[in-house]
Design a protein around this motif. Structure first.
Motif, PDB file in Angstrom:
ATOM      1  N   TYR A  81       0.825  -1.207   0.000  1.00 24.83           N
ATOM      2  CA  TYR A  81       0.000   0.000   0.000  1.00 24.83           C
ATOM      3  C   TYR A  81       0.862   1.261   0.000  1.00 24.83           C
ATOM      4  CZ  TYR A  81      -3.727  -3.264   1.380  1.00 24.83           C
ATOM      5  OH  TYR A  81      -4.612  -4.305   1.452  1.00 24.83           O
ATOM      6  N   GLY A  82       2.007   1.189   0.659  1.00 29.28           N
ATOM      7  CA  GLY A  82       2.919   2.325   0.658  1.00 29.28           C
ATOM      8  C   GLY A  82       3.441   2.625  -0.734  1.00 29.28           C
ATOM      9  N   LEU A  83       3.867   1.588  -1.435  1.00 33.69           N
ATOM     10  CA  LEU A  83       4.367   1.771  -2.801  1.00 33.69           C
ATOM     11  C   LEU A  83       3.257   2.261  -3.726  1.00 33.69           C
ATOM     12  CD1 LEU A  83       6.641  -1.386  -3.044  1.00 33.69           C
ATOM     13  CD2 LEU A  83       7.407   1.005  -2.966  1.00 33.69           C
ATOM     14  N   ARG A  84       2.084   1.672  -3.625  1.00 36.49           N
ATOM     15  CA  ARG A  84       0.961   2.108  -4.463  1.00 36.49           C
ATOM     16  C   ARG A  84       0.633   3.578  -4.207  1.00 36.49           C
ATOM     17  NH1 ARG A  84      -3.888  -2.297  -4.355  1.00 36.49           N
ATOM     18  NH2 ARG A  84      -2.669  -4.017  -3.535  1.00 36.49           N
ATOM     19  N   SER A  85       0.655   3.969  -2.938  1.00 34.06           N
ATOM     20  CA  SER A  85       0.356   5.369  -2.590  1.00 34.06           C
ATOM     21  C   SER A  85       1.386   6.309  -3.196  1.00 34.06           C
ATOM     22  CB  SER A  85       0.330   5.540  -1.068  1.00 34.06           C
ATOM     23  OG  SER A  85      -0.693   4.758  -0.492  1.00 34.06           O
ATOM     24  N   LEU A  86       2.650   5.925  -3.139  1.00 37.18           N
ATOM     25  CA  LEU A  86       3.702   6.756  -3.729  1.00 37.18           C
ATOM     26  C   LEU A  86       3.524   6.871  -5.243  1.00 37.18           C
ATOM     27  CD1 LEU A  86       6.770   5.520  -1.665  1.00 37.18           C
ATOM     28  CD2 LEU A  86       5.629   7.750  -1.484  1.00 37.18           C
ATOM     29  N   ASN A 113       0.821   7.835   7.353  1.00 37.49           N
ATOM     30  CA  ASN A 113       1.480   8.443   8.508  1.00 37.49           C
ATOM     31  C   ASN A 113       2.959   8.059   8.558  1.00 37.49           C
ATOM     32  OD1 ASN A 113       1.628   9.923  10.989  1.00 37.49           O
ATOM     33  ND2 ASN A 113       1.564   7.969  12.073  1.00 37.49           N
ATOM     34  N   LYS A 114       3.253   6.781   8.333  1.00 35.41           N
ATOM     35  CA  LYS A 114       4.641   6.315   8.342  1.00 35.41           C
ATOM     36  C   LYS A 114       5.430   6.946   7.192  1.00 35.41           C
ATOM     37  CE  LYS A 114       8.030   3.611   9.693  1.00 35.41           C
ATOM     38  NZ  LYS A 114       8.700   3.804  10.962  1.00 35.41           N
ATOM     39  N   LEU A 115       4.855   6.962   6.000  1.00 33.90           N
ATOM     40  CA  LEU A 115       5.525   7.580   4.858  1.00 33.90           C
ATOM     41  C   LEU A 115       5.772   9.065   5.094  1.00 33.90           C
ATOM     42  CD1 LEU A 115       3.611   5.827   1.934  1.00 33.90           C
ATOM     43  CD2 LEU A 115       6.021   5.501   2.546  1.00 33.90           C
ATOM     44  N   SER A 116       4.851   9.705   5.787  1.00 31.94           N
ATOM     45  CA  SER A 116       5.008  11.116   6.121  1.00 31.94           C
ATOM     46  C   SER A 116       6.148  11.312   7.127  1.00 31.94           C
ATOM     47  CB  SER A 116       3.694  11.661   6.686  1.00 31.94           C
ATOM     48  OG  SER A 116       3.833  13.008   7.068  1.00 31.94           O
ATOM     49  N   GLN A 117       6.194  10.462   8.143  1.00 32.54           N
ATOM     50  CA  GLN A 117       7.280  10.530   9.129  1.00 32.54           C
ATOM     51  C   GLN A 117       8.644  10.344   8.472  1.00 32.54           C
ATOM     52  OE1 GLN A 117       6.357   7.457  11.959  1.00 32.54           O
ATOM     53  NE2 GLN A 117       4.719   8.629  12.922  1.00 32.54           N
ATOM     54  N   LEU A 118       8.688   9.504   7.447  1.00 34.24           N
ATOM     55  CA  LEU A 118       9.941   9.209   6.745  1.00 34.24           C
ATOM     56  C   LEU A 118      10.292  10.274   5.697  1.00 34.24           C
ATOM     57  CD1 LEU A 118       9.338   5.385   6.303  1.00 34.24           C
ATOM     58  CD2 LEU A 118      11.092   6.444   7.765  1.00 34.24           C
ATOM     59  N   GLY A 119       9.371  11.201   5.444  1.00 38.05           N
ATOM     60  CA  GLY A 119       9.630  12.276   4.489  1.00 38.05           C
ATOM     61  C   GLY A 119       9.274  11.966   3.046  1.00 38.05           C
ATOM     62  N   TYR A 120       8.720  10.800   2.791  1.00 37.83           N
ATOM     63  CA  TYR A 120       8.332  10.444   1.426  1.00 37.83           C
ATOM     64  C   TYR A 120       7.059  11.172   0.994  1.00 37.83           C
ATOM     65  CZ  TYR A 120      11.644   6.566   1.877  1.00 37.83           C
ATOM     66  OH  TYR A 120      12.775   5.812   2.060  1.00 37.83           O
ATOM     67  N   ILE A 121       6.198  11.457   1.965  1.00 40.72           N
ATOM     68  CA  ILE A 121       4.923  12.127   1.716  1.00 40.72           C
ATOM     69  C   ILE A 121       4.839  13.344   2.619  1.00 40.72           C
ATOM     70  CG2 ILE A 121       2.417  11.915   2.107  1.00 40.72           C
ATOM     71  CD1 ILE A 121       2.539   9.105   1.074  1.00 40.72           C
ATOM     72  N   LYS A 122       4.242  14.397   2.078  1.00 40.06           N
ATOM     73  CA  LYS A 122       3.974  15.587   2.886  1.00 40.06           C
ATOM     74  C   LYS A 122       2.471  15.619   3.135  1.00 40.06           C
ATOM     75  CE  LYS A 122       4.736  19.617   0.981  1.00 40.06           C
ATOM     76  NZ  LYS A 122       5.303  20.906   0.537  1.00 40.06           N
ATOM     77  N   ARG A 172      -2.380  19.710   6.748  1.00 41.60           N
ATOM     78  CA  ARG A 172      -3.651  19.721   7.489  1.00 41.60           C
ATOM     79  C   ARG A 172      -4.492  20.927   7.091  1.00 41.60           C
ATOM     80  NH1 ARG A 172      -3.911  16.564  12.266  1.00 41.60           N
ATOM     81  NH2 ARG A 172      -2.030  15.359  12.552  1.00 41.60           N
ATOM     82  N   GLY A 173      -5.756  20.841   7.444  1.00 37.03           N
ATOM     83  CA  GLY A 173      -6.644  21.979   7.249  1.00 37.03           C
ATOM     84  C   GLY A 173      -7.618  21.786   6.112  1.00 37.03           C
ATOM     85  N   LYS A 174      -8.446  22.801   5.950  1.00 34.52           N
ATOM     86  CA  LYS A 174      -9.526  22.757   4.963  1.00 34.52           C
ATOM     87  C   LYS A 174      -9.008  22.499   3.550  1.00 34.52           C
ATOM     88  CE  LYS A 174     -13.352  25.432   3.149  1.00 34.52           C
ATOM     89  NZ  LYS A 174     -14.035  26.715   3.115  1.00 34.52           N
ATOM     90  N   ASN A 175      -7.919  23.130   3.185  1.00 37.46           N
ATOM     91  CA  ASN A 175      -7.362  22.964   1.842  1.00 37.46           C
ATOM     92  C   ASN A 175      -6.166  22.018   1.847  1.00 37.46           C
ATOM     93  OD1 ASN A 175      -9.208  24.779   0.605  1.00 37.46           O
ATOM     94  ND2 ASN A 175      -8.043  26.477   1.470  1.00 37.46           N
ATOM     95  N   GLY A 176      -6.103  21.167   2.838  1.00 36.51           N
ATOM     96  CA  GLY A 176      -4.973  20.262   2.979  1.00 36.51           C
ATOM     97  C   GLY A 176      -5.106  19.023   2.121  1.00 36.51           C
ATOM     98  N   GLY A 177      -4.161  18.145   2.312  1.00 41.66           N
ATOM     99  CA  GLY A 177      -4.146  16.894   1.576  1.00 41.66           C
ATOM    100  C   GLY A 177      -2.771  16.264   1.677  1.00 41.66           C
ATOM    101  N   ILE A 178      -2.507  15.354   0.775  1.00 41.85           N
ATOM    102  CA  ILE A 178      -1.203  14.691   0.758  1.00 41.85           C
ATOM    103  C   ILE A 178      -0.588  14.805  -0.628  1.00 41.85           C
ATOM    104  CG2 ILE A 178      -1.645  13.081   2.669  1.00 41.85           C
ATOM    105  CD1 ILE A 178      -2.350  10.938   0.571  1.00 41.85           C
ATOM    106  N   CYS A 179       0.734  14.854  -0.632  1.00 42.19           N
ATOM    107  CA  CYS A 179       1.490  14.885  -1.878  1.00 42.19           C
ATOM    108  C   CYS A 179       2.865  14.287  -1.586  1.00 42.19           C
ATOM    109  CB  CYS A 179       1.619  16.308  -2.420  1.00 42.19           C
ATOM    110  SG  CYS A 179       2.475  17.445  -1.319  1.00 42.19           S
ATOM    111  N   LEU A 180       3.661  14.096  -2.609  1.00 43.49           N
ATOM    112  CA  LEU A 180       5.009  13.583  -2.384  1.00 43.49           C
ATOM    113  C   LEU A 180       5.803  14.591  -1.569  1.00 43.49           C
ATOM    114  CD1 LEU A 180       6.060  11.989  -5.799  1.00 43.49           C
ATOM    115  CD2 LEU A 180       5.201  10.853  -3.743  1.00 43.49           C
TER     116      LEU A 180
END
Length: 141
Positions: free
Chosen positions: A9-14, A47-56, A59-67
């Motif tokens: 799932y981590g690889l697919r997410s990336l 969360n783990k990928l974010s802790q490792l710096g792979y994902i940013k 937070r917030g209304k206009n938030g989300g995730i990206c590499l």
């Protein structure tokens, strides 16, 4: 060798995030739905990928995730090392009475390193480069 679903799932997410147009954010819900993965499990992965710096994660209304870094700088072998326990066999004397004379542990360690060394040759960007079919399958509808 089989990778855990956590690493899968981590690889697919990336890959998914790398396929997004530059600067676009996504959400865990969108990734979860895209791959039919339980959202609660994916939250832990992200969360783990974010802790490792792979994902940013923003937070917030206009938030989300990206590499969290360029796809070309995310090396598959490193991601797998960071996410996967990679214990191929329990060679402790408690679980195996032949461990003191067995050479299997060393052979498996060499094989594991060869596996990871091969994956160190590839980045997330390499998986998407000249692969329009994969990019179309990854992009949200």
């Amino acid at each position: 060798m089989q990778l855990t679903s956590f690493t899968d799932y981590g690889l697919r997410s990336l890959f998914f995030l790398a396929a997004l147009p530059n600067g676009e954010l996504s959400s865990i819900r969108v990734v979860s739905e895209r791959f039919n993965v339980p959202k609660n499990h994916l939250i832990k992965v992200i969360n783990k990928l974010s802790q490792l710096g792979y994902i940013k994660a923003i937070r917030g209304k206009n938030g989300g995730i990206c590499l969290g870094k360029a796809a070309k700088d995310i090396i598959l072998g490193e991601v797998i090392r960071d996410l996967e326990p990679l214990v191929l066999i329990d060679c402790s004397e408690k679980s195996c009475h032949i461990t003191s004379a067995c050479r299997l542990k060393k052979a498996l360690a060499i094989a594991k390193e060869a596996f990871l060394s091969e994956l160190d040759k590839y980045s997330v960007a390499d998986m998407l480069e000249s692969n329009d079919e994969l990019i179309m399958l990854l992009r949200p509808d």
